[in-house]
Design a protein around this motif. Structure first.
Motif, PDB file in Angstrom:
ATOM      1  N   TYR B 145       3.266   3.838  -0.114  1.00  0.00           N
ATOM      2  CA  TYR B 145       3.561   2.678   0.906  1.00  0.00           C
ATOM      3  C   TYR B 145       2.448   1.986  -0.069  1.00  0.00           C
ATOM      4  CZ  TYR B 145       6.040   4.280   4.501  1.00  0.00           C
ATOM      5  OH  TYR B 145       6.764   4.901   6.064  1.00  0.00           O
ATOM      6  N   PRO B 146       2.626   0.082   0.190  1.00  0.00           N
ATOM      7  CA  PRO B 146       1.891  -0.731   0.075  1.00  0.00           C
ATOM      8  C   PRO B 146       1.086  -1.026   0.938  1.00  0.00           C
ATOM      9  CG  PRO B 146       3.956  -2.125  -0.819  1.00  0.00           C
ATOM     10  CD  PRO B 146       4.057  -0.054  -0.064  1.00  0.00           C
ATOM     11  N   PRO B 147      -0.349  -1.487   1.230  1.00  0.00           N
ATOM     12  CA  PRO B 147      -1.227  -2.253   0.005  1.00  0.00           C
ATOM     13  C   PRO B 147      -1.810  -1.302  -0.759  1.00  0.00           C
ATOM     14  CG  PRO B 147      -1.626  -3.099   2.333  1.00  0.00           C
ATOM     15  CD  PRO B 147      -0.728  -2.150   2.359  1.00  0.00           C
ATOM     16  N   ALA B 238      -0.336 -10.285   3.174  1.00  0.00           N
ATOM     17  CA  ALA B 238      -0.720 -10.081   4.200  1.00  0.00           C
ATOM     18  C   ALA B 238      -0.895 -11.574   3.962  1.00  0.00           C
ATOM     19  CB  ALA B 238      -0.857  -9.933   5.052  1.00  0.00           C
ATOM     20  N   ASP B 243       4.372  -9.365   3.079  1.00  0.00           N
ATOM     21  CA  ASP B 243       4.609  -8.164   4.374  1.00  0.00           C
ATOM     22  C   ASP B 243       4.524  -6.594   3.398  1.00  0.00           C
ATOM     23  OD1 ASP B 243       3.930  -6.759   6.659  1.00  0.00           O
ATOM     24  OD2 ASP B 243       4.917  -7.967   7.238  1.00  0.00           O
ATOM     25  N   SER B 244       3.532  -5.538   3.920  1.00  0.00           N
ATOM     26  CA  SER B 244       3.647  -4.140   3.031  1.00  0.00           C
ATOM     27  C   SER B 244       4.913  -3.502   4.139  1.00  0.00           C
ATOM     28  CB  SER B 244       2.584  -3.680   4.011  1.00  0.00           C
ATOM     29  OG  SER B 244       1.300  -3.633   5.208  1.00  0.00           O
ATOM     30  N   LEU B 245       4.874  -3.673   5.619  1.00  0.00           N
ATOM     31  CA  LEU B 245       5.963  -3.732   6.042  1.00  0.00           C
ATOM     32  C   LEU B 245       7.660  -3.481   5.433  1.00  0.00           C
ATOM     33  CD1 LEU B 245       5.826  -4.194  10.450  1.00  0.00           C
ATOM     34  CD2 LEU B 245       6.003  -2.294   8.529  1.00  0.00           C
ATOM     35  N   GLN B 248       7.822  -0.758   3.309  1.00  0.00           N
ATOM     36  CA  GLN B 248       9.187   0.165   4.126  1.00  0.00           C
ATOM     37  C   GLN B 248      10.367   0.245   4.893  1.00  0.00           C
ATOM     38  OE1 GLN B 248       6.309   2.168   7.756  1.00  0.00           O
ATOM     39  NE2 GLN B 248       4.516   1.125   6.512  1.00  0.00           N
ATOM     40  N   THR B 310       5.616   1.679  13.506  1.00  0.00           N
ATOM     41  CA  THR B 310       4.851   0.459  13.267  1.00  0.00           C
ATOM     42  C   THR B 310       5.235  -0.507  13.354  1.00  0.00           C
ATOM     43  OG1 THR B 310       7.045   0.333  11.907  1.00  0.00           O
ATOM     44  CG2 THR B 310       5.811   1.614  10.658  1.00  0.00           C
ATOM     45  N   VAL B 680       9.497 -12.389   9.405  1.00  0.00           N
ATOM     46  CA  VAL B 680       8.153 -11.478  10.210  1.00  0.00           C
ATOM     47  C   VAL B 680       6.781 -11.737   9.598  1.00  0.00           C
ATOM     48  CG1 VAL B 680       7.713  -9.335  10.436  1.00  0.00           C
ATOM     49  CG2 VAL B 680       9.869  -9.834  10.819  1.00  0.00           C
TER      50      VAL B 680
END
Lengths: 220, 827
Positions: B145-147, B238, B243-245, B248, B310, B680
Motif C-alpha cells: 500500500y502507498p503512501p 493526496a 489518491d492512495s485508495l 487499493q 476504508t 474521488v
C-alpha cells in the motif's frame, strides 16, 4: 457443567484488546454476530463432515439424475442461498445500527494519525489537542473523524468498536461508545512500517462530572 | 512403419537436445511443465522457510530474533513468494505438463512462448531472491500500500525490487494464460467437443481467462507506483491530486480474482482425481463447469471486501458484502457435487485420497470463516488481525496445497513411470494435517483477542503467549511433514519399481501413453467420443502407439499436430511447430536487462534493451511461415487439412486476440484510474486542463480511421493476388499520424510532476504512442514479409493478425485523444 464451560469460555475472552470482551454497544453487537456465526459455522461444518464420512459406507447404487438434484440443487444451491440470505440480512441490519447518525447527545472528536502518534482534537473545546490519549464521555455516542498526515493507519479500540482506516486526504467517521468510565486500549491496525508494533493509543471514558471538568479546563 | 520404428522416428523429431544444453533450448511442454513445477516447488520451500522464521519470531513475547526491519522483509517476501512465485507458477507448470496429454494432442499452441514465460519467471524470481540475500527485500507487505511504499516513506530500493521483479514475473503468467487458452480452445484431439473436455481443461480455461483479465490492473498499478517512485509522478499522493485508495482498488481488482486463480486449478485437480479415487465419474459435470465460470465472474465483483474499513459508504459495502457471500453458492455447488460423487462411487483411501480428505476438512472451515468476514460489521473487528491470517491460510492451504499434494501423488507415477515403494506419504500426510491445524486453528482466537497481523512482537500481558507457542510448535510439525514429502519424492526417484500403465484406472487421455511420457505424447492422435476415452477403450494406448489414429506418418521431420473447431472439435488446420531454439531464453534475458536497468536506474541501457527485444521478436516471428504454398495434408482416416498459414483465423490470430483482451483490461483499468482520481481524489480539478487542439485531434482520429480502412484494403489486395505494398505504406503513414497526435498530448500535458492529472495524461499519451509505433513496426514487418515472398493469396494468415493490432491501436488512441482533449474543449 454448562455453567463451568461458559465461565471458562468467558474468562478466556478477557483482554485489553479483546473483541469478544465488549465494553460498548458497537463492540457488543459485533461480538454477538461472531457468536451467532460461530454456532452456525460449527453446525454446518459438522453436517458437511458427516456427509463426507458417510460416503465411506457401502450402499446400493444410486439413480444419477435424482442424486444430482439432491446434491447440486438442494444442498449445493438451495441450502447456501437460504443460510446466506438470512446472514446477510442480519449483518446488514447490524451494520446500519453501527453507523454514525445525527443525534442531540453525539460528541464529536477528531483523530489525526502520523507515524507512531495519534493527535486528538475536540469539537467542544476549540484549540485543545491531546496526544496518544483520547478523552470521551462514557455512555454517550462519540463520532471520531479520522485522517492521516503521512501513510495509511487504522483507528481501532477493540473493546469499543470496529476499526476504520486513516487515509491521507480523506476523513472517515467512526462511531464509538463506552458503557462505563474506564481506560480502553487502542491500536493502529494498518501496517505502517517500522514502529508499527507499539503504535498504540488509549481511550479514557469519563463519568459526566469528570467530562465536564475536562471540557472546561482542557485537562483530565 | 511399425510401432517401434514410428516411436524412434517421432522421438528423433520431437526430442530436446540431450544433457544440460537441452534445458536452455527446449520448447517441449513436458520439459517446461516439469521445469516450472520444479522451480515453483523450490520457491514453496523458500516461502516455507520464511514462514518458519515468522513462527520462530512470534513463538514468544519480547522476541529479539529479528528486528522489525528484517521481520517486515520476511513476511512481505513470504506472502509475495507464495502468491507469485509458487501458487501461480504451479498452476502454469501443471497445466503445461498435463493439458496437451489430457486433450489428446502433442504440444501447446505456442511452444516458444512457454519457454519465454518460464525464463521470465526464473529471472524475475532470481531478482527477488537476490534482494532477499542482500537484505534489501521488499518490506511494505505483499499488498504494497502507498503512501507507505511511495518515494517519501520507502526511499530505498526494496519496493522497486517488488514492483519491477513481480511485473517481470507476471509476463510469464500472461504468456502462460494466452498459451493455455488458445491450446484448450484449438489444440484438442479430433472429436473432443467442448462438452467432452476433461474437467481439468475447463478449470484451466476459466483460470487462464481470469489471469488475462485479473493481472493487468496489478501490472498497471505497479507501473504507476514505479513511475511515482522513479520520476515523481504523484498518482498516489493526496496533496497533488493523487489518491492512495486508487492503489487499493487496482491491487484488489487483481488480488481477489487471484484467490480464485489459485483455487480453481486446485478444484480442477480435485474434480479429476476424486472420481478416480471413488471408482466412478464426476457428478454434475455441467453444473461444475457452470459454477466455475460463475465463480470467475463473481470474483471480479468483490474486490472491495478487502476494503471494508476504508470508509466506503455502507450501502456500497452492502453490495460487495452480498456479492462476497454469494460466492459461497458456486463454491457450495462444487463442494456438494464432490461429496455426491463420493456417495455415488466407492471411495477408497489410496494416497491421493488422504490429501483430498485434508482438503475437505480444511477448506470447509476456510470457507465458513470467509463467509464470516464477508459480513461487514464483523470484518470491522477481524480485519488486519490474526483471524484473517488464519482464514486465508485455511483457504489457500486447504484449497490449494492439499489438492496439489493429492495431484503430486496422483501424477507422480506418470512423470517418473515408477510406483511408490516406501509408505512414507501416509505419515507425511498425518504430520502435515495435524501440523497445519495446530498452527492455524487457534490463531483465529488470538485474532479475536486483538493480535494484529504483521506485528513483529508482543507483550506477555497481551495474553497471546500460549496460543502463539502452540501455533509455532504446530508449524514445525507441518514443516517436518513437508520435509517427509520431499524424502518420499527423493526415494521415489531412486527406487526403480516400474509402475504399471494407468495405475489408478483413470479414464482420461494422459494415461493413454507410456510413462514417463515420450516427447511426442501420442504416436498418433486419438478420435474422442466421450469424456472417458481410455475407460471406454482400454486398448486405446496400444492402438495409438500402433498408429491407428491421426497423423501417424511423420513427414519431413516436422513436428506436426492439428487444431479443431472451438465448439465441435472437428479438425480444421494442420500445424507445423517450431523446433528447439535458444531464442526464448535469449529474449527473456534481454527482457531482464530492460527490467534490471529500470531497477538500477541505468536509463541509458533501457533503449538498448528495447531495441534488443524488438530485434529478437522480429526474428521470432520471421522464422515461422514459408515461401511456398503447402498442399493440404492428409492426416489419416481420409481427412485432409489446410496448413495454418493458409487460413484467416490462425493460432497467431487467436493468441493476438487474447493478448489484446489482457491489454484492453489494462487500458480499461487506466481509464478507471483516471475517472477515479477525477471523482474521488481530493485536490481536483487540476490547476489547468490540456488546451485542446483541433488539428492534433483531427490528425489522430483521421490517422486511426485511415489505418483501419487501409489495412483491410491491403489484405484484400493480397487475397486477389495484387500488390499489397501501397496499402501497407498508407497504413504505416496513418500509424505515424496517430503517433504524432499522441506525441502532442505528451509534450503539451501540464507538468506531470505537479498534479496527477498531468501524470495521467502522460501515461495515456504514452500508451497511445507505444501502440501506434508498435502497429507501425508490425506493418513494416508485414511489408518485409510481402517483399520476401512469405505471403501469397493463400498464405494470408499474417494479414488478419496485423489487422487486429491496427484496429486495437486505432480504437484505443481515438479514445485517449478524445479523453485528453475534451475537458479543455468544454472548459
Amino acid at each position: 457443567m454448562v455453567v463451568l464451560t461458559t465461565a471458562l469460555a468467558l474468562a478466556g475472552c478477557e483482554g485489553a484488546l479483546s473483541t469478544v470482551d465488549p465494553a460498548g454497544p458497537a463492540a457488543r453487537t459485533i461480538a454477538q454476530i461472531w457468536w451467532v456465526m460461530l454456532m452456525g459455522a460449527v453446525a454446518i461444518f459438522a453436517l458437511v463432515m458427516a456427509l463426507v464420512a458417510l460416503a465411506f459406507r457401502a450402499r446400493a447404487p444410486v439413480d444419477e439424475t435424482r442424486h444430482e438434484r439432491l446434491w447440486v440443487v438442494k444442498l449445493g444451491i438451495a441450502f447456501p442461498v437460504v443460510v446466506l440470505l438470512a446472514l446477510l440480512a442480519y449483518g446488514l441490519a447490524a451494520g446500519e445500527r453501527l453507523l454514525p447518525r445525527q443525534g442531540a447527545d453525539v460528541v464529536r472528536v477528531g483523530a489525526e494519525a502520523r507515524r507512531s502518534a495519534w493527535a486528538f482534537s475536540y469539537a467542544d473545546v476549540a484549540g485543545l489537542r491531546t496526544d496518544h490519549v483520547l478523552h470521551i464521555p462514557a455512555g454517550r455516542p462519540v463520532d471520531v473523524a479520522i485522517t492521516s498526515t503521512d501513510v495509511i493507519h487504522s483507528f481501532w479500540a477493540p473493546r469499543l468498536a470496529g476499526k476504520i482506516d486513516a487515509i491521507p486526504g480523506h476523513v472517515n467517521i467512526l462511531r464509538i461508545e463506552a458503557d462505563a468510565p474506564g481506560v480502553y486500549a487502542g491500536r493502529s491496525a494498518e501496517f505502517s512500517g517500522v514502529g508499527y508494533d507499539d503504535f498504540a493509543f488509549t481511550v479514557v471514558a469519563h463519568d459526566p462530572a469528570s467530562w465536564e471538568r475536562f471540557i472546561r479546563s482542557g485537562t483530565p | 512403419m511399425n510401432t517401434l520404428h514410428r516411436h524412434r522416428r517421432l522421438t528423433e523429431i520431437w526430442s530436446s537436445e540431450t544433457g544440460a544444453r537441452g534445458l536452455f533450448s527446449t520448447v517441449n511442454h513436458t520439459d517446461l511443465g516439469r521445469m516450472f513445477l520444479a522451480v515453483s516447488f523450490f520457491f514453496f520451500l523458500v516461502g516455507g522457510v520464511l514462514a518458519m522464521l515468522i513462527r520462530a519470531q512470534l513463538a514468544t513475547p519480547h522476541s529479539a530474533f529479528a528486528g522489525p526491519e528484517i521481520y517486515n522483509q520476511i513476511f512481505t517476501m513470504h506472502g509475495t513468494i507464495m502468491m507469485f512465485l509458487f501458487a501461480i507458477p504451479t498452476f502454469e507448470g501443471l497445466a503445461m505438463y498435463l493439458l496437451p496429454k489430457m486433450l489428446g494432442t502433442r504440444d501447446l499452441a505456442f511452444p516458444r512462448l512457454s519457454a519465454y514465460g518460464f525464463w521470465c519467471y526464473v529471472f524475475g524470481g532470481m531478482m527477488l531472491l537476490v534482494s532477499m540475500v542482500l537484505g534489501i527485500a521488499p518490506d511494505g507487505g505483499w499488498f504494497m500500500y502507498p503512501p507507505l511504499t511511495g518515494p517519501i516513506y520507502s526511499p530505498g530500493i526494496n519496493t522497486d525490487f517488488w514492483l519491477i521483479g513481480i511485473t517481470f514475473v507476471e509476463i510469464s503468467a500472461i504468456a502462460a494464460a494466452v498459451e493455455i487458452t488458445v491450446s484448450i480452445l484449438k489444440y484438442r484431439a479430433p472429436g473432443m467437443s467442448l462438452d467432452k473436455m476433461p474437467i481439468f481443461a475447463w478449470y484451466a480455461l476459466v483460470t487462464a481467462l481470469m489471469i488475462l483479465t485479473g493481472f493487468p490492473p496489478l501490472i498497471l498499478g505497479s507501473i504507476l507506483l514505479e513511475l511515482e517512485r522513479a520520476f515523481g509522478l504523484p498518482f498516489f499522493q493526496a496533496e497533488f491530486g493523487g489518491d492512495s485508495l486508487l492503489w487499493q482498488h487496482l491491487f484488489w481488482l487483481f488480488g481477489h480474482p487471484e484467490v480464485y486463480i489459485i483455487f480453481l486449478p486446485a478444484a480442477g485437480v480435485i474434480s479429476t482425481i476424486l472420481p478416480v479415487m471413488c471408482r466412478t465419474t464426476l457428478l454434475g459435470y455441467a453444473w461444475i463447469v457452470a459454477s466455475a465460470t460463475g465463480l470467475a465472474f463473481l470474483s471480479f465483483g468483490i474486490w472491495v471486501h478487502h476494503m471494508f474499513t476504508t470508509g466506503i459508504p455502507h450501502m456500497g459495502l452492502a453490495f460487495f458484502s452480498a456479492a462476497s457471500t454469494l460466492v459461497a453458492v458456486p463454491t457450495g455447488v462444487q463442494l456438494f457435487a464432490w461429496i455426491g460423487t463420493m456417495w455415488k462411487g466407492r471411495p477408497s483411501l489410496r494416497m491421493p485420497m488422504l490429501h483430498l480428505l485434508g482438503f475437505f476438512f480444511t477448506f470447509v472451515i476456510g470457507g465458513l470463516t470467509g463467509v464470516m468476514v464477508a459480513v461487514v460489521p464483523f470484518d470491522w473487528q477481524a480485519h488486519d488481525t490474526a483471524f484473517i491470517t488464519a482464514h486465508l491460510h485455511y483457504v489457500l492451504f486447504g484449497g490449494f496445497v492439499f489438492p496439489i499434494l493429492a495431484g503430486l501423488y496422483y501424477w507422480m507415477p506418470h512423470v517418473s513411470g515408477r510406483a511408490r515403494f516406501f509408505r512414507l506419504g501416509e505419515l507425511a500426510f498425518a504430520l502435515v494435517f495435524i501440523g497445519f491445524h495446530v498452527t492455524f486453528l487457534a490463531m483465529h482466537w488470538v485474532g479475536l483477542l486483538g493480535q494484529r497481523r504483521r506485528i513483529s512482537t508482543y507483550l506477555p500481558e497481551d495474553g497471546w503467549t500460549t496460543v502463539n507457542l502452540i501455533s509455532s510448535i504446530g508449524s514445525f510439525v507441518l514443516a517436518i511433514g513437508i520435509a517427509m514429502v520431499i524424502v518420499d519424492l527423493v526415494l521415489h526417484a531412486f527406487t526403480a519399481r516400474r509402475s504399471r500403465r494407468d495405475p489408478w484406472q483413470a479414464g482420461t487421455l494422459e494415461w493413454a501413453m507410456m510413462t514417463p511420457p515420450p516427447a511426442y505424447n501420442f504416436a498418433s492422435l486419438p478420435h474422442v467420443d466421450s469424456r472417458q476415452p481410455l475407460a471406454d477403450d482400454p486398448e486405446l494406448t496400444l492402438r495409438l502407439a500402433r498408429g491407428e489414429g491421426y497423423l501417424s506418418e511423420p513427414e519431413q521431420g516436422w513436428r506436426e499436430s492439428l487444431t479443431v473447431e472451438v465448439a465441435t472439435g472437428k479438425p480444421d488446420f494442420h500445424i507445423i511447430y517450431p523446433t528447439n531454439t535458444r531464442l526464448p531464453i535469449l529474449m527473456a534475458a534481454v527482457t531482464g536487462v530492460f527490467f534490471v536497468s529500470l531497477l538500477l536506474k541505468f536509463y541509458w541501457t533501457v533503449p538498448l534493451a528495447v531495441v534488443g527485444v524488438t530485434i529478437l521478436a522480429w526474428r521470432w516471428a520471421w522464422s515461422l511461415g514459408r515461401t511456398t504454398d503447402l498442399p493440404p495434408r492428409s492426416i489419416g482416416r481420409g481427412l485432409t487439412l489446410p496448413n495454418a498459414t493458409q487460413v484467416s483465423r490462425s493460432p497467431s490470430w487467436w493468441g493476438s486476440a487474447l493478448l489484446l483482451t489482457a491489454n484492453a483490461t489494462f487500458f480499461g483499468s487506466l481509464l478507471f484510474g483516471f475517472a477515479f482520481l477525477w471523482t474521488v481524489a481530493p485536490s481536483w480539478p487540476p490547476p489547468a486542463w490540456l488546451t485542446s487542439s483541433a488539428p492534433e485531434l483531427a490528425l489522430g482520429v483521421i490517422g486511426a480511421g485511415l489505418g483501419v480502412v487501409s489495412i483491410r484494403r491491403a489484405a484484400r489486395a493480397n487475397r486477389k493476388g495484387q500488390d499489397a505494398r501501397p496499402w501497407l505504406g498508407l497504413t504505416f503513414v496513418a500509424a505515424l499520424g496517430v503517433a504524432a497526435a499522441a506525441g502532442g498530448v505528451i509534450l503539451r500535458a501540464p507538468t506531470p510532476g505537479d498534479h496527477a492529472y498531468g501524470a495521467t495524461l502522460l501515461v495515456l499519451g504514452s500508451y497511445a504512442l507505444f501502440h501506434a509505433l508498435l502497429a507501425a513496426l508490425m506493418i513494416a514487418f508485414l511489408t518485409a514479409r510481402v517483399v520476401k515472398g512469405f505471403t501469397s493469396p493463400s498464405r494470408q494468415a499474417e494479414f488478419p493478425v496485423v489487422t487486429l493490432w491496427v484496429d486495437y491501436q486505432a480504437g484505443a488512441s481515438t479514445l485517449i485523444l478524445v479523453v485528453a482533449h475534451l475537458p479543455g474543449l468544454l472548459a
